[in-house]
Design a protein around this motif. Structure first.
Motif, PDB file in Angstrom:
ATOM      1  N   UNK C  95      61.288  39.308  43.984  1.00  0.00           N
ATOM      2  CA  UNK C  95      61.765  40.783  43.704  1.00  0.00           C
ATOM      3  C   UNK C  95      63.305  41.007  43.613  1.00  0.00           C
ATOM      4  N   UNK C  96      63.879  40.162  44.257  1.00  0.00           N
ATOM      5  CA  UNK C  96      65.331  40.403  44.476  1.00  0.00           C
ATOM      6  C   UNK C  96      66.200  39.931  43.135  1.00  0.00           C
ATOM      7  N   UNK C  97      65.591  39.436  42.372  1.00  0.00           N
ATOM      8  CA  UNK C  97      66.364  38.910  41.181  1.00  0.00           C
ATOM      9  C   UNK C  97      65.939  39.775  39.866  1.00  0.00           C
ATOM     10  N   UNK C  98      66.967  40.083  39.127  1.00  0.00           N
ATOM     11  CA  UNK C  98      66.449  40.912  38.178  1.00  0.00           C
ATOM     12  C   UNK C  98      65.710  39.855  36.983  1.00  0.00           C
ATOM     13  N   UNK C  99      64.680  40.146  36.632  1.00  0.00           N
ATOM     14  CA  UNK C  99      63.893  39.160  35.908  1.00  0.00           C
ATOM     15  C   UNK C  99      64.418  39.139  34.213  1.00  0.00           C
ATOM     16  N   UNK C 100      65.321  39.935  33.806  1.00  0.00           N
ATOM     17  CA  UNK C 100      65.836  40.085  32.811  1.00  0.00           C
ATOM     18  C   UNK C 100      67.136  39.502  32.493  1.00  0.00           C
ATOM     19  N   UNK C 101      67.455  38.978  33.771  1.00  0.00           N
ATOM     20  CA  UNK C 101      69.007  38.460  33.659  1.00  0.00           C
ATOM     21  C   UNK C 101      68.994  36.955  33.849  1.00  0.00           C
ATOM     22  N   UNK C 102      69.939  36.086  33.225  1.00  0.00           N
ATOM     23  CA  UNK C 102      69.985  34.609  33.538  1.00  0.00           C
ATOM     24  C   UNK C 102      70.518  34.522  34.869  1.00  0.00           C
ATOM     25  N   UNK C 103      70.507  33.307  35.132  1.00  0.00           N
ATOM     26  CA  UNK C 103      70.793  32.889  36.571  1.00  0.00           C
ATOM     27  C   UNK C 103      72.542  33.135  36.617  1.00  0.00           C
ATOM     28  N   UNK C 104      73.200  32.675  35.459  1.00  0.00           N
ATOM     29  CA  UNK C 104      74.568  32.966  35.489  1.00  0.00           C
ATOM     30  C   UNK C 104      74.834  34.367  35.593  1.00  0.00           C
ATOM     31  N   UNK C 105      74.089  35.275  34.808  1.00  0.00           N
ATOM     32  CA  UNK C 105      74.403  36.566  34.779  1.00  0.00           C
ATOM     33  C   UNK C 105      74.044  37.173  36.364  1.00  0.00           C
ATOM     34  N   UNK C 106      73.135  36.750  36.952  1.00  0.00           N
ATOM     35  CA  UNK C 106      72.878  37.200  38.383  1.00  0.00           C
ATOM     36  C   UNK C 106      74.103  36.899  39.255  1.00  0.00           C
ATOM     37  N   UNK C 107      74.389  35.685  39.160  1.00  0.00           N
ATOM     38  CA  UNK C 107      75.569  35.246  40.163  1.00  0.00           C
ATOM     39  C   UNK C 107      76.638  36.044  39.777  1.00  0.00           C
TER      40      UNK C 107
END
Ligand SMILES: Nc1ncnc2c1ncn2[C@@H]1O[C@H](COP(=O)(O)OP(=O)(O)OP(=O)(O)O)[C@@H](O)[C@H]1O
Ligand SMILES: Nc1ncnc2c1ncn2[C@@H]1O[C@H](COP(=O)(O)OP(=O)(O)OP(=O)(O)O)[C@@H](O)[C@H]1O
Ligand SMILES: [Mg+2]
Ligand SMILES: [Mg+2]
Ligand code: NI
Lengths: 311, 363, 323, 320, 490
Positions: C95-107
């Motif tokens: 739940x803590x990662x936005x499912x619509x963003x890629x790993x790079x975007x998240x970091x």
């Protein structure tokens, strides 16, 4: 529950007032009705006299104050067209619409629940796809078109139903309701199907099956009750639409309802009737919304507890 | 110690500092000698043989459970141990017949009292659901219908199978609630699930499952969502009910310590297969499969603070990319050439069984 | 050197049934490079404390000082600078990662707000690759979405995101409880390594005693919005002074037969009382086997022995603990 | 790096994951494919219909008044017959496509943009902002939209712009309520909390974390609404306050043709069919878009649908 | 068939469907079509009545009327007439009714404005129970015609409020009125004249023409009025002229409509035959003037303009050559659903105008909005407008038309000139053939010299009539539908 109701009623009061005021102002923006009520060859003085007699010459805020003063005494004014009490006219027309809306919604819900559940039992099956297409189509058919087509086919070609009116007892209800039902039934079927699919996939349904519950029991006792809240919301909106927008169907079928009264009042610039009718529908819409909230609470104990309704 | 809270119908008095329940019942499912003290441990409750489940996903058909066999004895606890996604729940659901529509049982038998659950009629299957076999799910909040009073939910088994009147069934339900230690059952029967705490909900689920005294009870991670103190209560309750009702309990869990404390027999699953099975003490003391060993070493217990744990590298293979041969090959420290081509069979090693080429070679 | 100093924090939530005291006078201290373990049952307020420290909730009273500064009093620019120093790893890697963003975007997300860090696209890409490497992911993972990762890998992503701003303190709210045993070990090792490499401090929240015992230098035990016992890990686990700690330790199932046989099991009755209407006096008294009248009447005093503090009228002695 | 950090397992479908191939996904779903083609054709006609239709769509020949459809002797324009003024129905339908789209698309877009922004803002911040927004939505919803239509058409001359304005206002609450509900739920999600811990301002959070997730739902609502708007426009035309001739829309054609339903059925049935086909296509495509834009669901579209086999012989859903 | 046909005409009930519900049955509002069609000659009756075919006035409740002085008319009442409540009809009732309708300005009756707007106050007297005298301020040859619009009510009827359900001397009285649904009239015994064939009459109303027609076809009603050709009355259809004439009225003071060539061109661009055949389904005749044949003042010598796009184009080009900005946009304003196919008709005109190089924009409005363009005070700065009007001369005398539409200060006039005004004024006091000739000249002058109008058609309507009912509609049917004329077929 009582405190909840009181709070809901209070928060609804402001929008209600806003609606009444909005209608008052907007209606007056559509022009002085004098020319409509006097014959073409009436003199300009006669028109002025008419305006003065009905108070249309005063500035709008003073008309508004007069009106509000009247409303606090439950006096919504008299109809320009018939000279009757506007509130009486609105109250007289309302039951017809309400009956129509209620029966329509009940049947639409029944159809939606039946078809939606059936489709949800085999998602993506042939039946599901066909019913999906049908419900989508149903949601996009113009109602007046359907109405005229229905009259042509069932009243004239087949002669099995009356064309319009309210005299023929049950038979008179068939066409208006069938026409009004199509869109709500289409929309609701899709909602029920979606909600049932997720309910049927949930753990508590598995538990019920593990207890040896048959399919009927699973659907009726477990899944349906959980699928109800989303359907209830949509059904509420559709019902609001019916109360507010059955104009076309009422016009075609000569149904003596509030929608017809309202559109006539608009076209006739019969302000008092328009305001009374709008106030009445707005109240009924708010009541409906509250009823939906209560229905929600009854269906779902969690909501009930959150709102502090039971203690 | 004069004043203490007491739980009116709690299963265990507050101050009891007990030995764990059923401590002595530890034996192999392969040896038929009944241990002293537990009477009927030799009665087979359920025998599952070669159970295979295929998943027809839009991406293709995959095998989620692959030839799983085990025997559950009445009065005993069999633990299915494994990491997330290894097919434990799928096995349980296949046994109780609650698979999702996309899953299909493609092989095996599930035998309870001579009836193969996979071949009996649907109607018969429903008749058996409850009196012969029942299940407790992991997430008690979602497994209880949120909009139905718990009393009604608990009464359902009686309504369905014993055709009782609503009133009589309710009385039974209340009795049941008392039985699993829910205080004031009469008034709480009219409450909704969300008005109970997590532990109480789990008790309710267990109550519902044992209502008809099933021969076999499957508990799918019954305590994973609970706190340790509550977990201890629930596990004690399960143990007591197992004894009282002489049920065969299949305990599904990923918690090694729970297995160590609660189970008699353990079956370790990996990627849809049982890779090692045997009496808990034997398996835990002398794990033969490298995976079992890896798991046991991953438990942060004695490792000194700051030092690295011995973890298993990588993660289990995706169902869609299970390699030929041993599914554990990519993570196995003992991997050999044969592991990449041949699938190791679960072979008996004197009351224990292991599916590993290396273990075989070691012998 | 004390980095984080928390004094008497209280936090209440207005809920329909009344006022819920989630935190009721919490005192904490976290030194540089140290790991403080926080254990307690579900609902005792661990996450609320973490959220308060992350400024996601404003405490009703009490003070938080970070490096001597009250972050709640900071103005915009300073606040942003503060946020870089304290970051959080969340419990649920799903739940803590936005499912619509890629790993790079998240970091890279924190840098969208902290624009001065790695301002060019190339710098960012390089730093993302570096962070991915640091947490044991491949650079090619950068373009994948969270749901294409396993639970452990997701938690690594969450850790990489928390590290993106180069924090001094990382608050880990149950970072491994959603993970499998084998993966949990990997993540614990990673956290351990990062601490060695980067010298960060951890506030490590968990309900799993064995994990806390493994990672923490010091431990705080929380019960119903209060910290009932603190001390070094060895002290608290080896010589619990609060009855609750002792019950907690005994309830945890253990793997080794030897451990099991030497310990007696205390089965606490009932569950955590409601924080809306907590018991008077000592909060634990309703479940405590040695509670007396005084426990109901007066809140227990804090007794400190060699920096090992317990909040109990009748703290256990070494002898009790061994019994 | 250290031996304990494992090389991550290969992703299930790395190529598809990194670069979503929408064309391939579309081709994999025949229904959505057909829907997309229909909509493309509609869009093309909406833009170029007037030129394509030729003069027979505008200037009729009274000799061809009420010409029956499916005859070819008067050229392709008259394949679908002629209307009362002898204009080609096919040409009229093509011209009407442009008007219909230029009414319904802006209505949907305007109400979507306004409703969604206000809704997300209200839902994200909760509190009084939420209350006020919802009460305003209540007011608009319980307001007779016909009155609004008459007012606007009275004050401003009846034009496409005013029709758009009225319909947009009455549809705003639909999006507002949806967006508010979703965003109120999303704002308590952990990844939103995570963004807050970086100090991300609320506008940026809404843009980056709330909006992309609410969007598919809003799109679904919008496609349903697209159909509603076309119907509402035709109801306005039925009451004579909709699109004004010589402009023509599908709704107006249905409304004007209703008198001839028994004698010249094609005048009303064919435009009605155009409405239905377009909205059904839009719905089908919307459900495809919902899957395609969700990275977690996308894989469903990367491989062709296969007929799923029956489930295990259990008392499952098939029992009914 | 539908279960509803049992109550058919044979059963004694005549079922009529109207386009709209009467807002009220108040007799002094009887010049409102929706009211008059039910009230007039059914519930209440006037003193005298105009025969729609011959144009002659015929006795009703008055048996004779004479102009005893230039400004005094004397009416002799029919004896032995009673109201439906049993009260005797006397001269006091007649005086009260005339007073209330013609002189009472606070009540603002429709008839008052329509008929007595320009007459000034009437002075009334009742010398005896059967005589009524009316004195006018100026000599008024039309007074009996005007009086024929006044329905007789009881002397005690309210003079301050309108009466929804009146009591009259007509063959029927109101039995019940379920507002919104249905109005039922019943015949009563004491009626002075011939007893009507149907003991009860039921009125219903449906807005949609197709539905009205369907009701008759389906046997749910016996008679439906105001249908278009396409409404599907089938073989129940009966055509009748309905008094109405449709026309475009121009604002003659603004470019490009201020140039008479442009107006002539527009007139030539209207394909009257085409519209009538293709759109009206053959209902109606091309019109040459604002009234139909049969109205006093109708000019037989005028013929409808022929459709001639080429000549029109030439006119436009000529005007353009003279510097007239023919490309300036003007509006064609129409009232929604004023007559069947109004939108299509206007559309056809607009397209013809465009081809001739004129720039017209269509605007359809609801009644209230459209009236702002039709009645004084007009919308200021409205720009050039061609307004679609429909005029019905119920009275049968051009005086009720020309003053309104042609005089420069007429309430519905946007053009005119001094010569025309003088002719209109001069025609008013004339009688007989002089009157006819004078008004005919007015129409000719208007067309030749002013051309403020482009006439479309003398309208006709269709009425659906059940096979079991014998009825012959006439030009007055739309405004006054006498139930007494309807009989079951043998
Ligand atoms: N509906 C589904 N579609 C596709 N794959 C599925 C589906 N349900 C389960 N699976 C897969 O089947 C495998 C076995 O799942 P199962 O639920 O039995 O695992 P488990 O061992 O119970 O794990 P956990 O400990 O997480 O509950 C998993 O790899 C899972 O991803
Ligand atoms: N926003 C909120 N509004 C109302 N009550 C809240 C809110 N957040 C937390 N609480 C309550 O505060 C108490 C402490 O919650 P918190 O999440 O901090 O517990 P926790 O120790 O983290 O539990 P867990 O182990 O389940 O995560 C709980 O009773 C919870 O219900
Ligand atoms: Mg599972
Ligand atoms: Mg927490
Ligand atoms: Ni029992």
């Amino acid at each position: 529950m009582l405190t909840f109701l009181r709070r809901r009623a209070l928060t609804s009061l402001v929008p209600l007032l806003a609606v009444v005021l909005g209608v008052f102002v907007l209606a007056r923006l559509t022009g002085n009705p004098a020319s409509l009520y006097l014959p073409e060859n009436a003199t300009a003085e006669a028109r002025e006299q008419f305006s003065a007699a009905n108070g249309f010459d005063k500035p709008i805020w003073s008309q508004l104050l007069d009106y509000l003063a009247g409303v606090t005494r439950l006096d919504f004014g008299t109809s320009l067209r018939t000279g009757e009490d506007a509130a009486t006219m609105a109250l007289r027309a309302f039951p017809a619409t309400l009956q129509l809306a209620v029966v329509t919604m009940i049947l639409a819900c029944a159809v939606a629940v039946g078809v939606g559940c059936w489709a949800a039992l085999k998602p993506n099956g042939l039946g599901d796809r066909i019913s999906g297409m049908l419900s989508m189509t149903a949601a996009s058919v113009p109602d007046f078109w359907l109405a005229i087509l229905g009259i042509w086919v069932f009243a004239i070609m087949l002669g099995v139903l009356p064309t319009s009116g309210v005299d023929a007892g049950g038979a008179s209800w068939v066409l208006p309701i069938a026409v009004l039902m199509v869109r709500p039934a289409g929309v609701l079927t899709q909602v029920v199907r979606g909600a049932m699919i997720s309910a049927l996939g949930s753990p508590y349904v598995k538990v019920a099956r593990a207890k040896g519950a048959g399919e009927g029991r699973v659907v009726a006792r477990h899944a349906l009750k959980n699928a109800a809240p989303p359907a209830l919301t949509v059904a509420g909106d559709l019902a609001v639409g019916l109360i507010n927008g059955a104009v076309v169907v009422e016009t075609i079928f000569g149904w003596p309802g509030i929608g017809k009264l309202m559109i006539d009042a608009i076209l006739q610039r019969d302000f008092a009737v328009l305001q009374a009718a709008v106030a009445l529908t707005a109240i009924s819409i708010f009541v409906l919304n509250i009823a939906i909230d209560i229905g929600y609470a009854l269906l779902d104990a969690r909501v009930r507890n959150k709102s502090g309704a039971t203690a | 110690m004069s004043e203490r809270a007491s739980e009116p119908a709690g299963p265990v008095p507050a101050t009891t500092i007990q030995q764990r329940e059923g401590e002595s019942g530890r034996m192999s499912t392969h040896t038929a000698d009944a241990p002293p003290g537990t009477g009927r441990g030799d009665t087979v409750g359920m025998r599952v043989d070669g159970l295979t489940v295929d998943l027809h996903t839009p991406r293709g058909t995959v095998r989620a459970v692959d030839g799983v066999s085990f025997t559950a004895h009445r009065g005993r606890t069999l633990a299915l141990l494994g990491e997330s996604g290894c097919g434990k729940s799928m096995t349980a659901q296949a046994v109780v017949g609650l698979l999702e529509p996309i899953a299909e049982v493609t092989g095996g038998t599930i035998d309870i009292d001579g009836e193969d659950l996979l071949t009996v009629s649907r109607k018969r299957r429903r008749q058996l659901a409850g009196p012969a076999l029942s299940i407790v799910f992991q997430d008690a909040l979602t497994a209880l219908n949120p909009v139905v009073k718990v009393g009604v939910q608990l009464a359902e088994p009686y309504r369905i199978h014993r055709k009782m009147s609503a009133r009589a069934a309710r009385a039974e339900a209340i009795e049941l609630m008392r039985h699993v230690g829910i205080p004031e059952p009469e008034s709480r029967a009219d409450s909704y699930p969300h008005q109970f705490s997590g532990g109480m909900r789990q008790r309710l689920l267990i109550a519902m499952a044992v209502a008809l005294s099933p021969k076999v009870l499957i508990a799918d991670e019954p305590t994973t969502a609970l706190d340790v103190t509550v977990q201890a209560q629930i596990l004690a309750l399960l143990a007591r009910l197992r004894r009282e009702h002489d049920m065969a309990v299949i305990l599904i869990t990923h918690d090694l310590s729970v297995v160590a404390e609660e189970a008699d027999t353990v079956a370790v699953m990996y990627s849809g297969r049982i890779v090692e099975t045997g009496p808990v003490t034997d398996v835990f003391e002398d794990p033969r499969h490298p995976y079992t060993r890896g798991l046991l070493e991953s438990v942060p217990v004695d490792a000194e603070r700051g030092a690295d744990l011995r973890s298993i590298p990588g993660s289990p293979p995706d169902l869609f990319s299970v390699p030929p041969g041993c599914p554990y090959q990519a993570r196995c420290p003992l991997v050999m050439d044969v592991c990449r081509t041949d699938r190791p069979a679960l072979t008996d090693h004197g009351g224990r069984a292991v599916a590993c080429h290396a273990a075989e070679g070691a012998r | 050197m004390t980095l984080l100093d928390v004094q008497g924090i209280t936090k209440t939530f207005q809920v329909p049934k009344g006022r819920l005291r989630a935190l009721d006078g919490i005192d904490l201290r976290l030194a540089k490079g140290e790991t403080l373990g926080l254990v307690g049952e579900s609902g005792c307020g661990k996450s609320t404390l973490a959220r308060t420290l992350m400024l996601l909730e404003r405490p009703d009273s009490g003070t938080v000082r970070f490096g001597g500064v009250d972050p709640f009093a900071l103005r915009k620019a300073d606040l942003l600078r503060h946020r870089r120093r304290v970051q959080m790893v969340f419990q649920d890697p799903y739940a803590s990662l936005n499912p619509r963003l890629t790993a790079a975007d998240i970091i890279a997300e924190p840098w969208r707000t902290h624009k001065d860090l790695y301002s060019s696209a190339r710098e960012r890409a390089a730093r993302v690759a570096e962070l991915l490497h640091l947490v044991g992911l491949r650079p090619s993972d950068a373009n994948r979405y969270p749901q294409e990762f396993s639970g452990g890998q997701r938690q690594r992503l969450g850790i990489a995101r928390a590290l993106a701003l180069g924090p001094d303190v990382v608050i880990c709210d149950e970072p491994v409880s959603a993970l499998d045993l084998s993966v949990q070990a990997q993540v614990l090792n990673l956290l351990n390594r990062l601490q060695r490499q980067l010298g960060v401090s951890y506030l490590f929240i968990s309900h799993d005693l064995s994990v806390v015992r493994h990672v923490a230098d010091r431990v705080a035990v929380m019960y119903l919005g209060r910290i009932v016992e603190t001390g070094t890990t060895a002290e608290v686990f080896g010589n619990p002074r609060h009855p609750y700690t002792k019950a907690l330790l005994s309830a945890a199932p253990t793997l080794r037969r030897t451990d099991r046989e030497k310990k007696e099991r205390i089965l606490l009755t009932g569950e955590l009382p409601s924080p809306i209407d907590p018991p008077s006096g000592c909060r634990f008294r309703t479940r405590c086997w040695q509670a007396t009248d005084v426990c109901a009447r007066t809140p227990p005093p804090v007794s400190v022995v060699d920096g090992h503090a317990a909040e109990c009228h009748f703290p256990l002695t070494l002898a009790d603990a061994a019994r | 790096m250290s031996a304990t950090t494992a090389p991550p397992a290969a992703g299930p479908d790395e190529a598809a994951a990194t670069k979503p191939n929408y064309v391939r996904m579309l081709l994999a779903d025949p229904l959505a494919c057909v829907a997309a083609i229909v909509l493309l054709v509609v869009a093309f006609i909406a833009v170029f219909g007037r030129q394509l239709a030729g003069p027979s769509a505008v200037n009729g020949d009274l000799a061809l008044s009420r010409l029956a459809p499916f005859g070819t002797e008067h050229g392709w324009q008259y394949f679908l017959g002629g209307d009362l003024l002898g204009r080609s129905l096919l040409g009229r339908l093509m011209v009407a496509t442009g008007t219909t789209m230029s009414v319904s698309v802006p209505v949907v877009l305007i109400s979507l943009v306004i409703g969604a922004s206000v809704g997300m803002w209200a839902g994200y911040h909760r509190g009084w902002r939420e209350t006020v927004a919802m009460r305003i939505a209540d007011v608009v919803l319980s307001f007779p939209s016909l009155l609004m239509a008459v007012v606007v058409l009275y004050i401003f001359s009846p034009s496409i712009a005013s029709i758009i304005a009225i319909l947009a206002i009455t549809r705003i609450p639909v999006y507002l309520r949806t967006a508010r509900a979703e965003s109120a739920e999303l704002q308590s999600r952990i990844f939103v909390d995570a963004a807050r811990t970086f100090g991300t301002p609320s506008g940026a959070i809404i843009r980056r974390h709330i909006f992309p997730i609410v969007l598919p739902t809003l799109l679904t609502v919008a496609t349903l609404d697209f159909c509603y708007v076309m119907l509402a426009e035709s109801s306005l035309s039925f009451l004579g306050i909709g699109v004004q001739p010589p402009d023509v829309s599908w709704g107006l054609m249905v409304a004007q043709g209703r008198d001839q339903l028994r004698t010249e059925w094609w005048l009303s049935v064919l435009p009605g069919l155009a409405i239905v086909i377009t909205t059904v296509s839009a719905n089908l495509l919307a459900s495809w878009v919902r899957l395609a834009t969700d990275p977690g669901q996308r894989w469903r579209l990367t491989t062709p649908r296969r007929k799923r086999r029956r489930a295990a012989p259990v008392p499952g859903p098939e029992g009914a | 068939n539908s279960g509803n046909s049992g109550g058919g005409a044979a059963g004694g009930t005549l079922r009529i469907v109207l386009p709209q519900e009467p807002p009220t049955l108040e007799p002094c509002e009887a010049s409102l079509t929706a009211t008059g069609v039910v009230t007039r000659s059914n519930i209440t009756e006037p003193l005298l009545e105009r025969n729609p075919t011959s144009g002659e006035l015929e006795p009703k409740l008055a048996t004779a009327w004479t102009q005893t002085e230039p400004t005094l008319w004397t009416f002799t009442l029919r004896p032995g007439v009673t109201f439906s409540d049993g009260a005797q009809f006397t001269s006091a009732d007649a005086v009260a009714a005339i007073e209330r309708t013609a002189n009472n300005t606070t009540l603002a009756c429709n008839v008052q404005g329509y008929v007595f707007g320009q007459t000034g106050k009437l002075t009334l007297a009742a010398p005896d129970a059967t005589t009524v005298t009316v004195r006018t301020e100026a000599p008024d040859p039309l007074l009996p015609l005007r009086v024929s619009f006044i329905e007789m009510t009881k002397r005690d009827i309210s003079t301050t409020e309108k009466v929804r359900e009146p009591i009259g001397t007509g063959p029927y009285k109101i039995a019940s009125w379920a507002a919104g649904q249905k109005l039922t009239l019943t015949a009563w015994d004491g009626y002075w004249g011939t007893k009507p064939a149907y003991p009860t009459a039921e009125y219903q109303w449906r807005e949609e023409g197709t539905v009205r027609a369907a009701m008759v076809v389906n046997g749910e009603a016996d008679l439906a009025t105001n249908l278009g050709a396409d409404d599907g009355a089938g073989d129940t259809a009966v055509q009748y002229p309905n008094n109405e004439t449709t026309a475009l009225r121009f604002t003659t003071d603004q470019a490009p409509l201020n140039d008479i060539r442009v107006r002539q061109a527009i007139d030539m661009l209207i394909d009257r035959e085409g519209i009538i055949t293709s759109l009206f389904g053959g209902l109606g005749k091309p019109a040459s003037q604002l009234i139909g044949p049969g109205v006093v003042g109708y000019n037989e010598s005028m013929t409808p303009t022929t459709y001639d796009p080429a000549a029109a184009k030439a006119l436009v080009d000529a005007a353009k050559a003279d510097g007239v900005p023919v490309g300036t946009q003007f509006r064609i304003i129409g009232r929604t659903a004023q007559f069947p196919k109004i939108a299509e008709s206007i559309e056809l005109m607009q397209s013809a105008f465009a081809q001739a190089g004129l720039n017209a924009k269509i605007e359809m409005m609801d009644t209230s909005a459209q009236l702002k363009y039709q009645l004084r005070p007009f919308v200021p700065d409205a720009g050039p407008v061609a307004l679609m009007v429909m005029h019905g001369n119920q009275a049968g005398d051009a005086a009720f038309t020309v003053g309104q539409y042609f005089a420069t200060d007429g309430a519905q006039s946007t053009g005119g000139n001094a010569e025309l005004d003088a002719k209109i004024k001069a025609a008013a006091p004339l009688t007989g053939d002089e009157r006819q000739a004078a008004y005919a000249d007015v129409f000719k002058t208007q067309t030749d010299a002013v051309r403020g109008f482009a006439y479309l058609a003398n309208m006709e309507a269709v009425l659906a009539l059940s096979k079991s009912v014998d009825y012959r509609p006439d030009a007055a049917t739309g405004d006054e539908m006498r139930l007494g004329d309807m009989k079951p077929k043998a």
